[in-house]
Design a protein around this motif. Sequence first.
Motif, PDB file in Angstrom:
ATOM      1  N   PRO A  14       0.740  -1.937  -0.294  1.00 13.83           N
ATOM      2  CA  PRO A  14      -0.008  -0.203  -0.157  1.00 13.83           C
ATOM      3  C   PRO A  14       0.916   0.990   0.030  1.00 13.83           C
ATOM      4  CG  PRO A  14      -0.853  -2.005   1.979  1.00 13.83           C
ATOM      5  CD  PRO A  14       0.528  -2.539   1.047  1.00 13.83           C
ATOM      6  N   LYS A  15       0.159   2.238  -0.843  1.00 14.51           N
ATOM      7  CA  LYS A  15       1.461   3.523  -1.086  1.00 14.51           C
ATOM      8  C   LYS A  15       0.910   4.783   0.482  1.00 14.51           C
ATOM      9  CE  LYS A  15       2.061   2.410  -5.198  1.00 14.51           C
ATOM     10  NZ  LYS A  15       4.393   2.071  -4.879  1.00 14.51           N
ATOM     11  N   GLY A  16       2.138   4.619   0.957  1.00 10.35           N
ATOM     12  CA  GLY A  16       2.252   5.698   1.812  1.00 10.35           C
ATOM     13  C   GLY A  16       2.180   5.025   3.533  1.00 10.35           C
ATOM     14  N   SER A  17       2.560   3.558   3.224  1.00  7.60           N
ATOM     15  CA  SER A  17       2.017   2.739   3.863  1.00  7.60           C
ATOM     16  C   SER A  17       3.933   2.491   5.195  1.00  7.60           C
ATOM     17  CB  SER A  17       1.741   1.283   4.050  1.00  7.60           C
ATOM     18  OG  SER A  17       2.230   0.228   3.447  1.00  7.60           O
ATOM     19  N   ARG A  18       3.054   2.670   6.444  1.00  9.40           N
ATOM     20  CA  ARG A  18       4.841   2.071   7.091  1.00  9.40           C
ATOM     21  C   ARG A  18       5.411   0.714   6.517  1.00  9.40           C
ATOM     22  NH1 ARG A  18       4.275   2.144  13.087  1.00  9.40           N
ATOM     23  NH2 ARG A  18       6.541   1.711  13.415  1.00  9.40           N
ATOM     24  N   LEU A  19       4.747   0.255   6.324  1.00  7.03           N
ATOM     25  CA  LEU A  19       5.327  -1.570   5.164  1.00  7.03           C
ATOM     26  C   LEU A  19       6.724  -0.473   3.784  1.00  7.03           C
ATOM     27  CD1 LEU A  19       5.749  -4.484   5.182  1.00  7.03           C
ATOM     28  CD2 LEU A  19       3.751  -4.720   3.984  1.00  7.03           C
ATOM     29  N   GLU A  20       5.490   0.319   3.435  1.00  6.56           N
ATOM     30  CA  GLU A  20       6.442   0.630   1.692  1.00  6.56           C
ATOM     31  C   GLU A  20       7.463   1.907   1.927  1.00  6.56           C
ATOM     32  OE1 GLU A  20       5.734   2.963  -2.171  1.00  6.56           O
ATOM     33  OE2 GLU A  20       4.599   3.542   0.111  1.00  6.56           O
ATOM     34  N   GLN A  21       7.789   2.072   3.483  1.00 11.09           N
ATOM     35  CA  GLN A  21       8.871   3.287   4.117  1.00 11.09           C
ATOM     36  C   GLN A  21       9.698   1.408   4.497  1.00 11.09           C
ATOM     37  OE1 GLN A  21       8.086   5.287   7.284  1.00 11.09           O
ATOM     38  NE2 GLN A  21      10.087   6.242   7.058  1.00 11.09           N
ATOM     39  N   SER A  22       9.580   0.870   5.071  1.00 11.70           N
ATOM     40  CA  SER A  22      10.892  -0.157   5.779  1.00 11.70           C
ATOM     41  C   SER A  22      10.752  -0.446   4.594  1.00 11.70           C
ATOM     42  CB  SER A  22       9.469  -1.170   6.988  1.00 11.70           C
ATOM     43  OG  SER A  22       9.069  -0.534   8.196  1.00 11.70           O
ATOM     44  N   TYR A  23      10.003  -1.381   3.622  1.00 13.56           N
ATOM     45  CA  TYR A  23      10.687  -1.631   2.512  1.00 13.56           C
ATOM     46  C   TYR A  23      12.021  -1.468   1.810  1.00 13.56           C
ATOM     47  CZ  TYR A  23       9.995  -5.138  -1.508  1.00 13.56           C
ATOM     48  OH  TYR A  23      10.712  -5.590  -2.603  1.00 13.56           O
ATOM     49  N   GLY A  24      11.360  -0.136   1.362  1.00  6.15           N
ATOM     50  CA  GLY A  24      12.098   0.782   0.674  1.00  6.15           C
ATOM     51  C   GLY A  24      13.698   0.741   1.767  1.00  6.15           C
ATOM     52  N   GLN A  25      13.792   1.024   3.042  1.00  8.25           N
ATOM     53  CA  GLN A  25      14.562   1.462   4.026  1.00  8.25           C
ATOM     54  C   GLN A  25      15.370  -0.092   3.921  1.00  8.25           C
ATOM     55  OE1 GLN A  25      13.202   3.724   7.105  1.00  8.25           O
ATOM     56  NE2 GLN A  25      13.010   5.103   6.595  1.00  8.25           N
ATOM     57  N   LEU A  26      15.069  -1.100   4.072  1.00 10.06           N
ATOM     58  CA  LEU A  26      15.568  -2.261   4.069  1.00 10.06           C
ATOM     59  C   LEU A  26      15.996  -3.048   3.737  1.00 10.06           C
ATOM     60  CD1 LEU A  26      13.816  -3.368   7.388  1.00 10.06           C
ATOM     61  CD2 LEU A  26      15.681  -2.279   7.265  1.00 10.06           C
ATOM     62  N   GLY A  27      15.201  -2.933   2.070  1.00  8.29           N
ATOM     63  CA  GLY A  27      15.560  -3.215   1.256  1.00  8.29           C
ATOM     64  C   GLY A  27      17.434  -3.984   0.461  1.00  8.29           C
ATOM     65  N   PRO A  28      17.855  -2.637   0.640  1.00  8.74           N
ATOM     66  CA  PRO A  28      19.458  -2.955   0.344  1.00  8.74           C
ATOM     67  C   PRO A  28      20.452  -3.722   1.073  1.00  8.74           C
ATOM     68  CG  PRO A  28      18.714   0.038  -0.709  1.00  8.74           C
ATOM     69  CD  PRO A  28      17.588  -0.570   0.642  1.00  8.74           C
ATOM     70  N   TYR A  29      19.663  -2.858   2.229  1.00  7.07           N
ATOM     71  CA  TYR A  29      20.699  -3.870   3.447  1.00  7.07           C
ATOM     72  C   TYR A  29      20.444  -5.207   3.280  1.00  7.07           C
ATOM     73  CZ  TYR A  29      21.842   0.148   5.279  1.00  7.07           C
ATOM     74  OH  TYR A  29      21.868   1.914   5.614  1.00  7.07           O
ATOM     75  N   LEU A  30      19.048  -5.472   3.305  1.00 16.39           N
ATOM     76  CA  LEU A  30      18.169  -6.917   2.811  1.00 16.39           C
ATOM     77  C   LEU A  30      19.188  -8.225   1.641  1.00 16.39           C
ATOM     78  CD1 LEU A  30      14.809  -7.040   3.686  1.00 16.39           C
ATOM     79  CD2 LEU A  30      16.596  -8.044   5.244  1.00 16.39           C
ATOM     80  N   LEU A  31      18.866  -6.688   0.592  1.00 19.00           N
ATOM     81  CA  LEU A  31      19.863  -7.442  -0.650  1.00 19.00           C
ATOM     82  C   LEU A  31      21.650  -7.872  -0.394  1.00 19.00           C
ATOM     83  CD1 LEU A  31      19.877  -8.224  -4.154  1.00 19.00           C
ATOM     84  CD2 LEU A  31      20.128  -5.910  -4.468  1.00 19.00           C
ATOM     85  N   PHE A  32      21.812  -6.955  -0.004  1.00 25.85           N
ATOM     86  CA  PHE A  32      23.292  -7.221   0.857  1.00 25.85           C
ATOM     87  C   PHE A  32      23.397  -8.407   0.749  1.00 25.85           C
ATOM     88  CE2 PHE A  32      26.976  -6.406   3.676  1.00 25.85           C
ATOM     89  CZ  PHE A  32      27.656  -6.054   2.293  1.00 25.85           C
ATOM     90  N   SER A  33      22.823  -8.450   2.260  1.00 31.54           N
ATOM     91  CA  SER A  33      22.884  -9.763   3.372  1.00 31.54           C
ATOM     92  C   SER A  33      22.610 -10.994   2.526  1.00 31.54           C
ATOM     93  CB  SER A  33      22.185  -9.596   4.411  1.00 31.54           C
ATOM     94  OG  SER A  33      21.648  -8.266   5.045  1.00 31.54           O
ATOM     95  N   LEU A  34      22.028 -11.151   1.463  1.00 29.22           N
ATOM     96  CA  LEU A  34      21.350 -12.011   0.819  1.00 29.22           C
ATOM     97  C   LEU A  34      22.590 -12.793  -0.277  1.00 29.22           C
ATOM     98  CD1 LEU A  34      19.534 -14.674  -0.617  1.00 29.22           C
ATOM     99  CD2 LEU A  34      18.556 -11.868  -2.364  1.00 29.22           C
ATOM    100  N   LEU A  35      22.746 -11.193  -1.017  1.00 28.80           N
ATOM    101  CA  LEU A  35      24.472 -11.470  -2.104  1.00 28.80           C
ATOM    102  C   LEU A  35      24.791 -12.475  -1.234  1.00 28.80           C
ATOM    103  CD1 LEU A  35      24.345  -8.581  -4.003  1.00 28.80           C
ATOM    104  CD2 LEU A  35      23.031 -11.389  -4.742  1.00 28.80           C
ATOM    105  N   LEU A  36      25.795 -12.234   0.049  1.00 29.08           N
ATOM    106  CA  LEU A  36      26.923 -12.436   0.486  1.00 29.08           C
ATOM    107  C   LEU A  36      26.419 -13.644   1.348  1.00 29.08           C
ATOM    108  CD1 LEU A  36      29.719 -11.798   1.739  1.00 29.08           C
ATOM    109  CD2 LEU A  36      28.190 -10.515   4.295  1.00 29.08           C
ATOM    110  N   LEU A  37      25.146 -13.845   1.687  1.00 36.29           N
ATOM    111  CA  LEU A  37      25.052 -15.053   2.596  1.00 36.29           C
ATOM    112  C   LEU A  37      25.258 -16.231   0.724  1.00 36.29           C
ATOM    113  CD1 LEU A  37      24.443 -17.125   4.593  1.00 36.29           C
ATOM    114  CD2 LEU A  37      21.952 -16.640   3.933  1.00 36.29           C
ATOM    115  N   ASP A  38      24.822 -15.450  -0.368  1.00 38.32           N
ATOM    116  CA  ASP A  38      24.986 -16.666  -1.472  1.00 38.32           C
ATOM    117  C   ASP A  38      26.159 -17.191  -1.538  1.00 38.32           C
ATOM    118  OD1 ASP A  38      23.295 -17.966  -3.712  1.00 38.32           O
ATOM    119  OD2 ASP A  38      24.258 -16.838  -4.431  1.00 38.32           O
TER     120      ASP A  38
END
Length: 217
Positions: A168-192
Amino acid sequence: MEARPLFPIPFVLHPAHMALDDVVSFCVAVLVAVLVNAEGQAFVATLLGDKRPGARDRLHFNAFLHLDLLGTLSFLATGMGWPKAVAVDTTKFKHPDLCLVITRAAGPFANFLMANIAGSLVWLLKSLSLDPRVFLMVVAVNLTVTVYHLVPLLPMATGTLISAILIPKGSRLEQSYGQLGPYLLFSLLLLDRLLRGEIVGHILAPFVRDLFTLLTT
């Protein structure tokens, strides 16, 4: 006849066996990949209506200004990374969600075009009996960035699509997803990488290798 790669595909820096020419070629290729990805997004965003006369964060063609700290660290640690986020004002788009997805997808598409251009230069250099190592690396890195944009996490293009469709637009989930996305991606690639490609590498790496073979033989 299939060409034998001069280095592993996708390429990842390894401290135990790093040839200087491979390291230099990889750094050059990363700068090229970051530049075309970011400028591709900026060009399409402008084309779709987000015009910014005199904007210093767009269309300056300076790769160093597009480097993202975490994205660059990811390139060095895992062989895959991303540029600094290209600022986009979705209110200037006629169809905000669709245009944002198209804008983000323009980055990996630009990387794919760059890989094709570099592949042509590889053919030319081979015909002149010159070493095409740098351009082979440009092909490898740009194809890696292209294919790994299928990972459904921000700032990858597929992550933008997931966000546009499901969150949903403007939701806290959207904000959290945007902020945490790069860190989750880096963690995933590093673990991979630590697990020798058992998470996403066994799915995506073969596509990178097949495209590399197609463009360089």
